[in-house]
Design a protein around this motif. Structure first.
Motif, PDB file in Angstrom:
ATOM      1  N   ALA A  38      26.288 -67.915 -17.006  1.00  0.00           N
ATOM      2  CA  ALA A  38      26.964 -67.800 -18.235  1.00  0.00           C
ATOM      3  C   ALA A  38      26.739 -66.462 -18.947  1.00  0.00           C
ATOM      4  CB  ALA A  38      27.150 -68.930 -18.902  1.00  0.00           C
ATOM      5  N   SER A  39      25.230 -66.266 -19.112  1.00  0.00           N
ATOM      6  CA  SER A  39      24.930 -65.111 -20.166  1.00  0.00           C
ATOM      7  C   SER A  39      24.956 -63.791 -19.479  1.00  0.00           C
ATOM      8  CB  SER A  39      23.687 -65.496 -20.895  1.00  0.00           C
ATOM      9  OG  SER A  39      22.553 -65.897 -19.858  1.00  0.00           O
ATOM     10  N   GLY A  40      25.330 -63.769 -18.272  1.00  0.00           N
ATOM     11  CA  GLY A  40      25.190 -62.607 -17.599  1.00  0.00           C
ATOM     12  C   GLY A  40      24.256 -62.503 -16.371  1.00  0.00           C
ATOM     13  N   LEU A  41      23.915 -61.242 -15.754  1.00  0.00           N
ATOM     14  CA  LEU A  41      22.949 -60.915 -14.697  1.00  0.00           C
ATOM     15  C   LEU A  41      21.572 -61.263 -15.275  1.00  0.00           C
ATOM     16  CD1 LEU A  41      24.492 -58.212 -12.679  1.00  0.00           C
ATOM     17  CD2 LEU A  41      24.573 -60.526 -12.099  1.00  0.00           C
ATOM     18  N   ALA A  42      20.686 -61.983 -14.355  1.00  0.00           N
ATOM     19  CA  ALA A  42      19.240 -61.956 -14.564  1.00  0.00           C
ATOM     20  C   ALA A  42      18.525 -61.828 -13.018  1.00  0.00           C
ATOM     21  CB  ALA A  42      18.880 -63.375 -15.118  1.00  0.00           C
ATOM     22  N   VAL A  43      17.338 -61.673 -12.966  1.00  0.00           N
ATOM     23  CA  VAL A  43      16.344 -61.712 -11.931  1.00  0.00           C
ATOM     24  C   VAL A  43      15.497 -62.713 -12.129  1.00  0.00           C
ATOM     25  CG1 VAL A  43      16.900 -59.254 -10.947  1.00  0.00           C
ATOM     26  CG2 VAL A  43      15.149 -60.003 -12.608  1.00  0.00           C
ATOM     27  N   ALA A  44      15.319 -63.743 -10.974  1.00  0.00           N
ATOM     28  CA  ALA A  44      14.261 -64.738 -11.036  1.00  0.00           C
ATOM     29  C   ALA A  44      12.982 -64.497 -10.095  1.00  0.00           C
ATOM     30  CB  ALA A  44      14.879 -65.927 -10.474  1.00  0.00           C
ATOM     31  N   PRO A  82      10.448 -70.782 -12.029  1.00  0.00           N
ATOM     32  CA  PRO A  82      10.566 -69.037 -11.810  1.00  0.00           C
ATOM     33  C   PRO A  82      10.548 -68.702 -13.266  1.00  0.00           C
ATOM     34  CG  PRO A  82      11.922 -70.255 -10.332  1.00  0.00           C
ATOM     35  CD  PRO A  82      11.225 -71.391 -11.415  1.00  0.00           C
ATOM     36  N   LEU A  83      10.328 -67.067 -13.334  1.00  0.00           N
ATOM     37  CA  LEU A  83      10.299 -66.448 -14.497  1.00  0.00           C
ATOM     38  C   LEU A  83      11.778 -65.766 -14.266  1.00  0.00           C
ATOM     39  CD1 LEU A  83       9.382 -64.919 -17.181  1.00  0.00           C
ATOM     40  CD2 LEU A  83       8.107 -63.245 -15.541  1.00  0.00           C
ATOM     41  N   ARG A  84      12.686 -65.833 -15.229  1.00  0.00           N
ATOM     42  CA  ARG A  84      14.072 -65.481 -15.204  1.00  0.00           C
ATOM     43  C   ARG A  84      13.961 -64.091 -16.439  1.00  0.00           C
ATOM     44  NH1 ARG A  84      14.819 -70.642 -13.657  1.00  0.00           N
ATOM     45  NH2 ARG A  84      16.284 -70.649 -11.852  1.00  0.00           N
ATOM     46  N   LEU A  85      14.522 -63.021 -16.094  1.00  0.00           N
ATOM     47  CA  LEU A  85      14.682 -61.776 -16.797  1.00  0.00           C
ATOM     48  C   LEU A  85      16.232 -61.333 -16.807  1.00  0.00           C
ATOM     49  CD1 LEU A  85      11.376 -59.973 -15.278  1.00  0.00           C
ATOM     50  CD2 LEU A  85      11.635 -61.417 -17.587  1.00  0.00           C
ATOM     51  N   PRO A  86      16.696 -61.387 -17.964  1.00  0.00           N
ATOM     52  CA  PRO A  86      17.882 -60.742 -18.006  1.00  0.00           C
ATOM     53  C   PRO A  86      18.181 -59.291 -17.813  1.00  0.00           C
ATOM     54  CG  PRO A  86      17.049 -61.059 -20.159  1.00  0.00           C
ATOM     55  CD  PRO A  86      16.136 -61.711 -19.335  1.00  0.00           C
TER      56      PRO A  86
END
Length: 371
Positions: free
Chosen positions: A250-256, A264-268
């Motif tokens: 919902a807040s856009g793309l991220a990589v896990a 997992p570490l999620r980075l926008p």
């Protein structure tokens, strides 16, 4: 208009293709560095410019003149070799003047040229010595002096510093850069040392297996590598390259990124990286350089996308002006570059800042950068 133009250049030895269609353009007074691992074809490319190797197909032009079929003596170039190639029975002055003497340059002009280049290279006090009485750095200066008196259109350097110790190599690198700035002549320089490439060049050509991987300014090569090879080869320490999964929430793309014993570490992802949208739910290679992964106080406050999280530090490597810390993400060791006084220790959970403005992403199959 380009001063040095290389178009569709191919070189084949028997059935083996060494250079596979090289296209390069360099402005007048530019400093082109050919870089890549051993066997990539960079010295062969330099030798084709010099005329020491014939080409199979393609064109080489200097100032609009096709030199592809010309004898080396007709190309108006001068070359500095890795081995110095000095005459052991001649003095420094004799080595510098030898080429001029062969060409019939009058003695007065030779003396003037020797004085000029020896002053420029700070070897005036060595003119009466033989090569065996010189250090490696002094021999390299003499070899450069011999090339300088030619006053050619293009200077070619074939790994000229590889025989020197580390400190002298840094000193000579500075001298070569100063020399280029003073003369304004076009330089083409071969090295396998990517630090030399970054510090000397106005343009860098990265080669692998005879194929041009990327051609651009040092900033373009470093910050926007075209593929995984360039990303991994350029930079010291190398770029961290990790397998990650793209998520579209919902807040856009991220990589896990997976991490040991935890969620997992999620980075926008920085907005505007639209190429990643097609990879939602799929793996990508996430690249971030050590200086973009640092302690929060040392992070770039102008970054548009700065994310902090705790990471378990496994190894700490003090390096004087910096401290390097190793953690684990995405199943691989990751290097962070921190301030010298960051005050961390192995075994600690430490807050790290990820500057995602500097992140790059690659397709794991094609290994090309995702736009």
């Amino acid at each position: 208009m380009a001063f040095l133009e290389i178009s569709g250049l191919r070189k084949r030895f028997g059935a083996v293709d060494i250079l596979k269609g090289i296209d390069l353009e360099l402005e007048k007074g530019g400093f082109l560095v050919l870089v890549g691992p051993s066997g990539c074809g960079k010295s062969t490319l330099l030798n084709t410019i010099a005329g020491l190797e014939t080409i199979t197909s393609g064109d080489i032009r200097i100032d609009g003149r096709d030199i592809s079929g010309l004898h080396p003596s007709k190309r108006d170039i001068a070359m500095v070799f890795q081995s110095y190639a000095l005459y052991p029975n001649m003095t420094v002055a004799g080595n510098i003047a030898f080429g001029m003497e062969i060409r019939g340059v009058p003695k007065e002009e030779r003396a003037k040229a020797i004085k000029q280049v020896s002053d420029m290279l700070q070897i005036g006090h060595l003119l009466d010595r033989k090569p065996s009485q010189l250090s490696g750095g002094q021999r390299q200066r003499v070899a450069m002096g011999r090339a300088l008196v030619r006053n050619p259109q293009v200077f070619l350097f074939d790994e000229p510093l590889s025989n020197l110790d580390a400190k002298l190599r840094v000193d000579m690198r500075t001298e070569i850069k100063r020399l280029h700035q003073r003369m304004g002549t076009t330089f083409v320089y071969v090295t396998h040392d990517q630090i030399e490439a970054m510090t000397l060049a106005t343009k860098i050509a990265v080669l692998k297996d005879g194929v041009l991987q990327q051609f651009g300014t040092p900033a373009e090569i470093y910050n926007s590598p075209a593929n995984l090879f360039v990303a991994d080869f350029m930079g010291s320490p190398a770029m961290n390259l990790l397998t990650a999964t793209v998520e579209n929430g919902a807040s856009g793309l991220a990589v896990a990124l997976e991490r040991p014993n935890g969620a997992p570490l999620r980075l926008p992802v920085v907005s505007g990286n639209h190429g990643l949208s097609a990879y939602a739910g799929k793996p990508v290679i996430f690249g971030i350089r050590p200086e973009a992964l640092t302690d929060p106080d040392g992070a770039d406050r102008k970054a548009r996308s700065l994310t902090e999280d705790d990471c378990l530090i496994e190894v700490v490597e003090p390096a004087g002006s910096d401290t390097f810390a190793v953690t684990k993400l995405g199943g691989k060791s990751v290097v962070a570059r921190l301030r010298a006084d960051a005050g961390i220790a192995p075994g600690q959970n430490t807050r790290l800042a990820f500057n995602l403005d500097k992140a790059v992403f690659f397709d794991p199959d094609s290994q090309m950068r995702i736009a």
